[in-house]
Design a protein around this motif. Sequence first.
Motif, PDB file in Angstrom:
ATOM      1  N   TYR A  15       0.551  -1.100  -0.039  1.00  0.00           N
ATOM      2  CA  TYR A  15      -0.471  -0.363   0.063  1.00  0.00           C
ATOM      3  C   TYR A  15       0.518   1.550  -0.065  1.00  0.00           C
ATOM      4  O   TYR A  15       1.766   1.408   1.104  1.00  0.00           O
ATOM      5  N   PRO A  16       0.550   1.942  -1.153  1.00  0.00           N
ATOM      6  CA  PRO A  16       1.910   3.685  -0.927  1.00  0.00           C
ATOM      7  C   PRO A  16       1.311   4.684   0.345  1.00  0.00           C
ATOM      8  O   PRO A  16       0.421   4.935  -0.581  1.00  0.00           O
ATOM      9  N   ALA A  17       1.470   4.375   1.154  1.00  0.00           N
ATOM     10  CA  ALA A  17       1.277   4.943   2.353  1.00  0.00           C
ATOM     11  C   ALA A  17       1.993   6.402   2.547  1.00  0.00           C
ATOM     12  O   ALA A  17       1.863   7.446   3.084  1.00  0.00           O
ATOM     13  N   THR A  19       4.692   9.354   1.457  1.00  0.00           N
ATOM     14  CA  THR A  19       4.313  11.099   0.112  1.00  0.00           C
ATOM     15  C   THR A  19       6.133  10.548   0.138  1.00  0.00           C
ATOM     16  O   THR A  19       7.178  10.281   1.026  1.00  0.00           O
ATOM     17  N   ARG A  47       1.400   7.227  -7.931  1.00  0.00           N
ATOM     18  CA  ARG A  47       1.174   8.861  -7.921  1.00  0.00           C
ATOM     19  C   ARG A  47      -0.432   8.727  -7.231  1.00  0.00           C
ATOM     20  O   ARG A  47      -1.431   8.350  -7.447  1.00  0.00           O
ATOM     21  N   SER A  48      -0.250   9.894  -6.216  1.00  0.00           N
ATOM     22  CA  SER A  48      -1.549  10.651  -5.726  1.00  0.00           C
ATOM     23  C   SER A  48      -2.752  10.963  -6.790  1.00  0.00           C
ATOM     24  O   SER A  48      -2.355  11.442  -8.173  1.00  0.00           O
ATOM     25  N   GLN A  49      -3.581  11.482  -6.112  1.00  0.00           N
ATOM     26  CA  GLN A  49      -4.729  12.050  -7.825  1.00  0.00           C
ATOM     27  C   GLN A  49      -3.848  13.497  -7.682  1.00  0.00           C
ATOM     28  O   GLN A  49      -4.362  13.425  -8.904  1.00  0.00           O
ATOM     29  N   HIS A  52       1.417  13.706  -6.821  1.00  0.00           N
ATOM     30  CA  HIS A  52       2.692  13.356  -5.961  1.00  0.00           C
ATOM     31  C   HIS A  52       3.041  11.319  -5.989  1.00  0.00           C
ATOM     32  O   HIS A  52       2.321  10.706  -5.523  1.00  0.00           O
ATOM     33  N   ARG A  53       4.272  11.478  -5.898  1.00  0.00           N
ATOM     34  CA  ARG A  53       5.040  10.020  -5.234  1.00  0.00           C
ATOM     35  C   ARG A  53       4.891   9.513  -4.278  1.00  0.00           C
ATOM     36  O   ARG A  53       4.767  10.182  -3.060  1.00  0.00           O
ATOM     37  N   ARG A  54       4.379   8.667  -3.814  1.00  0.00           N
ATOM     38  CA  ARG A  54       3.418   8.045  -3.315  1.00  0.00           C
ATOM     39  C   ARG A  54       4.683   6.439  -3.171  1.00  0.00           C
ATOM     40  O   ARG A  54       4.794   5.689  -4.076  1.00  0.00           O
ATOM     41  N   SER A  56       5.207   2.336  -0.190  1.00  0.00           N
ATOM     42  CA  SER A  56       4.982   1.056   0.408  1.00  0.00           C
ATOM     43  C   SER A  56       5.960   1.167   1.002  1.00  0.00           C
ATOM     44  O   SER A  56       7.139   1.255   0.913  1.00  0.00           O
TER      45      SER A  56
END
Length: 128
Positions: A15-17, A19, A47-49, A52-54, A56
Motif C-alpha cells: 500500500y503506497p502510504a 509521501t 502517484r496520488s490523484q 505526488h509520488r507515494r 509502500s
Amino acid sequence: MTAENPLGRLDDDDYPAFTMGRAAEMLGTTPGFLRALGEARLITPLRSQGGHRRYSRYQLRIAARARELVDAGTPIEAACRIVILEDQLAEAQRINAEFRRAGLPPAPACRAAAGAGEQPTDGSTSKE
C-alpha cells in the motif's frame, strides 16, 4: 461502516502510504535519491490523484538496501542491479521452500537454473 476495513491497508506492504518527503526522512536520505532509484527503475512509486509520488513499505525496504550499498561506495546503477538480484533470489528461495513443504519437485525453471552449472554427461567438456 463498509465491509472493508480501511485500517487493514496499514498492514499491506504494497500500500503506497508514504509521501516522498516522509519516505526520504524515514530512510535518512533525500528526495533526489528516491527519484534516482525511480529513474534506475528499481522502484516505481504510485502517484496520488494530485500526481505526488507515494511509496509502500516494500519499496522503502528496497530503497533502504540500495542506500546501504551506495553508502558503502557502490555506484547507484550497480546497487540497483544487486538489489534486484537479491530480491529475485529471495523469491526463488521462497518458492522452492513452498515446493519442499508440499513434497513437490522444484519448478522446471528452477531445475534448469540449478543444472546450468553442471558438466555435460556425454563426456564432452565444451558447451555449445
